[in-house]
Structures are given as C-alpha cells and as structure tokens.
Design a protein around this motif. Structure first.
Motif, mmCIF file in Angstrom:
data_model
loop_
_atom_site.group_PDB
_atom_site.id
_atom_site.type_symbol
_atom_site.label_atom_id
_atom_site.label_comp_id
_atom_site.label_asym_id
_atom_site.label_seq_id
_atom_site.Cartn_x
_atom_site.Cartn_y
_atom_site.Cartn_z
ATOM 1 N N LYS A 1 -19.899 -7.039 0.766
ATOM 2 C CA LYS A 1 -20.872 -6.992 -0.329
ATOM 3 C C LYS A 1 -20.084 -6.967 -1.645
ATOM 4 N N GLY A 2 -20.733 -7.364 -2.714
ATOM 5 C CA GLY A 2 -20.104 -7.240 -4.028
ATOM 6 C C GLY A 2 -19.149 -8.377 -4.340
ATOM 7 N N ASN A 3 -18.255 -8.108 -5.277
ATOM 8 C CA ASN A 3 -17.360 -9.129 -5.810
ATOM 9 C C ASN A 3 -16.145 -9.318 -4.892
ATOM 10 N N VAL A 4 -16.000 -10.525 -4.353
ATOM 11 C CA VAL A 4 -14.948 -10.807 -3.371
ATOM 12 C C VAL A 4 -13.549 -10.588 -3.969
ATOM 13 N N GLU A 5 -13.351 -11.044 -5.203
ATOM 14 C CA GLU A 5 -12.023 -10.897 -5.823
ATOM 15 C C GLU A 5 -11.661 -9.413 -5.989
ATOM 16 N N GLU A 6 -12.667 -8.583 -6.240
ATOM 17 C CA GLU A 6 -12.397 -7.143 -6.390
ATOM 18 C C GLU A 6 -12.002 -6.514 -5.052
ATOM 19 N N VAL A 7 -12.660 -6.951 -3.994
ATOM 20 C CA VAL A 7 -12.305 -6.444 -2.657
ATOM 21 C C VAL A 7 -10.874 -6.880 -2.323
ATOM 22 N N LEU A 8 -10.570 -8.149 -2.614
ATOM 23 C CA LEU A 8 -9.217 -8.655 -2.327
ATOM 24 C C LEU A 8 -8.158 -7.906 -3.126
ATOM 25 N N ASP A 9 -8.521 -7.530 -4.345
ATOM 26 C CA ASP A 9 -7.555 -6.811 -5.181
ATOM 27 C C ASP A 9 -7.170 -5.469 -4.539
ATOM 28 N N VAL A 10 -8.142 -4.790 -3.951
ATOM 29 C CA VAL A 10 -7.848 -3.528 -3.255
ATOM 30 C C VAL A 10 -6.927 -3.819 -2.065
ATOM 31 N N TYR A 11 -7.239 -4.884 -1.321
ATOM 32 C CA TYR A 11 -6.431 -5.271 -0.150
ATOM 33 C C TYR A 11 -4.987 -5.627 -0.551
ATOM 34 N N PHE A 12 -4.824 -6.477 -1.564
ATOM 35 C CA PHE A 12 -3.461 -6.872 -1.984
ATOM 36 C C PHE A 12 -2.671 -5.649 -2.458
ATOM 37 N N HIS A 13 -3.379 -4.738 -3.134
ATOM 38 C CA HIS A 13 -2.677 -3.547 -3.615
ATOM 39 C C HIS A 13 -2.162 -2.697 -2.457
ATOM 40 N N HIS A 14 -3.009 -2.435 -1.450
ATOM 41 C CA HIS A 14 -2.496 -1.531 -0.402
ATOM 42 C C HIS A 14 -1.404 -2.206 0.442
ATOM 43 N N CYS A 15 -1.460 -3.526 0.576
ATOM 44 C CA CYS A 15 -0.389 -4.221 1.316
ATOM 45 C C CYS A 15 0.941 -4.121 0.573
ATOM 46 N N SER A 16 0.878 -3.972 -0.762
ATOM 47 C CA SER A 16 2.117 -4.006 -1.544
ATOM 48 C C SER A 16 2.670 -2.613 -1.866
ATOM 49 N N ILE A 17 2.157 -1.584 -1.212
ATOM 50 C CA ILE A 17 2.722 -0.243 -1.433
ATOM 51 C C ILE A 17 4.136 -0.211 -0.836
ATOM 52 N N GLN A 18 5.068 0.235 -1.682
ATOM 53 C CA GLN A 18 6.483 0.182 -1.277
ATOM 54 C C GLN A 18 6.913 1.495 -0.616
ATOM 55 N N VAL A 19 7.607 1.375 0.497
ATOM 56 C CA VAL A 19 8.037 2.556 1.262
ATOM 57 C C VAL A 19 9.478 2.383 1.741
ATOM 58 N N THR A 20 9.999 3.450 2.340
ATOM 59 C CA THR A 20 11.231 3.342 3.125
ATOM 60 C C THR A 20 10.880 3.811 4.540
ATOM 61 N N CYS A 21 11.859 3.710 5.442
ATOM 62 C CA CYS A 21 11.637 4.166 6.822
ATOM 63 C C CYS A 21 11.259 5.648 6.851
ATOM 64 N N ALA A 22 11.777 6.436 5.902
ATOM 65 C CA ALA A 22 11.471 7.870 5.876
ATOM 66 C C ALA A 22 9.976 8.101 5.622
ATOM 67 N N ASP A 23 9.383 7.299 4.715
ATOM 68 C CA ASP A 23 7.948 7.430 4.449
ATOM 69 C C ASP A 23 7.135 7.086 5.702
ATOM 70 N N LEU A 24 7.516 5.987 6.348
ATOM 71 C CA LEU A 24 6.777 5.588 7.560
ATOM 72 C C LEU A 24 6.903 6.647 8.646
ATOM 73 N N GLY A 25 8.111 7.193 8.784
ATOM 74 C CA GLY A 25 8.348 8.216 9.812
ATOM 75 C C GLY A 25 7.466 9.432 9.596
ATOM 76 N N ARG A 26 7.350 9.852 8.324
ATOM 77 C CA ARG A 26 6.552 11.048 8.030
ATOM 78 C C ARG A 26 5.055 10.788 8.241
ATOM 79 N N MET A 27 4.610 9.591 7.870
ATOM 80 C CA MET A 27 3.194 9.241 8.096
ATOM 81 C C MET A 27 2.907 9.166 9.594
ATOM 82 N N ALA A 28 3.867 8.617 10.327
ATOM 83 C CA ALA A 28 3.702 8.502 11.786
ATOM 84 C C ALA A 28 3.651 9.872 12.441
ATOM 85 N N LEU A 29 4.425 10.808 11.891
ATOM 86 C CA LEU A 29 4.470 12.167 12.452
ATOM 87 C C LEU A 29 3.079 12.816 12.385
ATOM 88 N N VAL A 30 2.372 12.575 11.273
ATOM 89 C CA VAL A 30 1.017 13.128 11.129
ATOM 90 C C VAL A 30 0.102 12.566 12.234
#
Ligand code: DON
Length: 318
Positions: A192-221
């Motif tokens: 629903k709503g504006n497609v470009e706005e939905v895509l903007d949320v998607y592109f943003h979360h795909c581009s969050i920058q991490v290291t292996c340490a961040d992934l490890g800690r998220m995985a631990l949870v």
C-alpha cells in the motif's frame, strides 16, 4: 580427528583449530565472484575471509579478516521481519507474505504471477522483504528507517551502526528489478502507499554497515531466543525468534537452503556483500564475511568454512 574424539573443551578446541580451517576455506575464494549487480559492491576484496565467534559469557575470538566492514544486504531481512512482527503481530504479517521456500533465486518474481494468491512466498526473498518494509511502523520513510536502525543498534549493542551511503545510493540507482517487483506487488494489493518510499526503507536497511562482531552479537540474541545472554536484556519475543530461525533454516541461504541444512544444519542468513550470520542455538553467535560468492549468491568460502566447522564440531541440529 573431530572434536568428539578430542580430549579438550569445545571452546578451546574451536579456538585452536579455527585459524587453519579458515585458511583452508580461503582457497575457495578464487572460484567465487564478488557481486557486481550493485556496482559499489564490486569493490570488495575477493580473497577476504573473516569470522567472529561469541559465547553466552561474552568470550570471543576472531580469525582472518574479521575487521572488514561490509553491508548487511539480505541478512537485514531477518531483523526487519522481527520488527514487523513486533509492530503488527503474526496475522497481519502473514497476510502479506507466505511461509514457504521458492526454490528460485533471491530476486526472482516468477512465482508472484504463477501461484495464487500473488503474495511473496516468504519474507527472505527480495519480494517478501520489500513487502515487509511496508509493514514497519512510522509516519514517514525516514522515521521507519530510523526505527529499523535503532532496532539493529540495540541488537548488536553497537550505537555507532549506520548506513554505507555509497552502497545505498548504488543500489537505489541500479534497482530496476526490485523496483519492478515492488510495483507488481502494489498492483497485486500487497503493497500500500508510495512504492518509492517503501523501496527507500528497503534500500536503507540493506545498506547498514557492520563487521563480523556485529553479526555475531545479533546472532547470539537469536541463539538465546531473544534474550541477550550477556546482559540478560530481553529484546525480542521468543515466539517471533522461533519464526525467524525457522525461516533461516528453510530459506536463509536461498535456493541452496536444502543443501546447507544437510551440510551444516544451523539457522543462517547470507547477504550478497558476502556476510553470513549463523548460530549454534544455546551456545554461540557467529558472524562471517567472505565477499566471493558462489552462483547462488552465498559466500563461497564462508559456506565451506561452516561445513568444516559443523562437521568437525558435530553441530548439526538434525
Ligand atoms: O535487493 C538486493 O538485491 C540486495 N539489497 C540484497 C540481496 C541479497 O543480499 C541477496 N543475498 N544473497
């Protein structure tokens, strides 16, 4: 000799063996390819391979190029699914996406038209994750993205987590396939709503920058059912973590998920930047980076390393 035949504790054995297993897996890198359909990703080093392992007491160790920063890409889909579940509940979310693997590649839109109702098969393929982005609560795309970022910061215990702006722009400028998928979903009544706005949320979360340490800690949870074992902080309802982990087993490595379940047997999620987030439930969180990908879009050396680790440590859940 596997760990089962070895006379030492599991953690020490793992620490001792990991550097040599990693170097053996690194040899696979040359037969993989760094993703280039998002131009900015093609700059990643082909030969890199790194890992970070963390246990419930906060003991950790690393091997290889574990300090490399990279974007989460599809790994973020596990956590946007969790946030969408927390924002809307299970019924609303599974009205818009299904629960089944596709057997097709991550960016395929084939089944959207072939199988009725025309909702994405699951939340971890691109079409499903775009539908999930539209379910994140917030009054504007910026507010939705900010809520996602804050949630990821909480789970990684890293307040400095942020976007890689050049990867964000590179994807936004070259996303014709995702864009067509999103418009198709809108026509099907999924978005629903504006497609470009939905895509903007998607592109943003795909581009969050991490290291292996961040992934490890998220995985631990996730490995501890939504409660961080180090601080005791409860972060995600257990029943939603169970849903996310089940998707990771059935769909987390895309159309290689069946083979991965047989050869490794752990919940995992890959991304096209070469990251893999995985865990040994009740024990460890694991983050891996290896930008050289196999033809199905998973880190070629990362998968090889996990196969070795699971075989040698007898980690398969099945
Ligand atoms: O939408 C895309 O194509 C990327 N932002 C994410 C794809 C991805 O990571 C697939 N993973 N293996």
């Amino acid at each position: 000799m596997t760990f089962a035949h070895h006379n030492s504790n599991e953690w020490d054995y793992l620490k001792q063996q990991l550097p040599q297993w990693l170097e053996q897996s690194r040899e696979q890198c040359g037969s993989g390819k760094v993703a280039s359909y998002i131009p900015e990703l093609s700059k990643a080093p082909l030969e890199a391979l790194g890992i970070h392992v963390i246990d419930s007491k906060g003991n950790l160790f690393t091997a290889g190029n574990s300090e490399l920063a990279f974007t989460m890409q599809s790994i973020s889909k596990v956590f946007t699914l969790l946030l969408a579940l927390m924002d809307n509940g299970k019924d609303v979310v599974f009205d818009k996406v299904g629960m089944e693997p596709t057997g097709d590649s991550f960016n395929s839109m084939l089944k959207l038209e072939l199988v009725q109702p025309g909702i994405p098969f699951n939340p971890l393929i691109n079409a499903g994750a775009i539908a999930i982005s539209s379910l994140i609560a917030g009054g504007s795309p910026a507010e939705k993205s900010e809520r996602v970022l804050q949630f990821f910061r909480k789970l990684s215990f890293n307040d400095t987590l942020t976007y890689d702006q050049s990867v964000y722009r590179s994807e936004a400028d070259s996303a014709d396939l995702n864009r067509s998928m999103a418009y198709f979903l809108k026509d099907n009544g999924v978005l629903k709503g504006n497609v470009e706005e939905v895509l903007d949320v998607y592109f943003h979360h795909c581009s969050i920058q991490v290291t292996c340490a961040d992934l490890g800690r998220m995985a631990l949870v996730l490995a501890f059912d939504g409660t961080d074992p180090i601080t005791g902080i409860h972060l995600i309802p257990r029943q939603y973590v169970q849903i996310a982990k089940t998707f990771m087993v059935t769909c987390g490595m895309y159309n290689a998920s069946g083979e991965f379940a047989i050869e490794v047997g752990l919940p995992a999620k890959s991304g096209v930047a070469g990251g893999i987030l995985t865990m040994v439930p009740g024990k460890y969180g694991i983050g891996i980076i290896g930008p050289a990908l196999n033809p199905k879009g998973n880190s070629i050396a990362g998968v090889h390393l996990l196969e070795t680790m699971s075989r040698e440590m007898d980690w398969s859940l099945f």
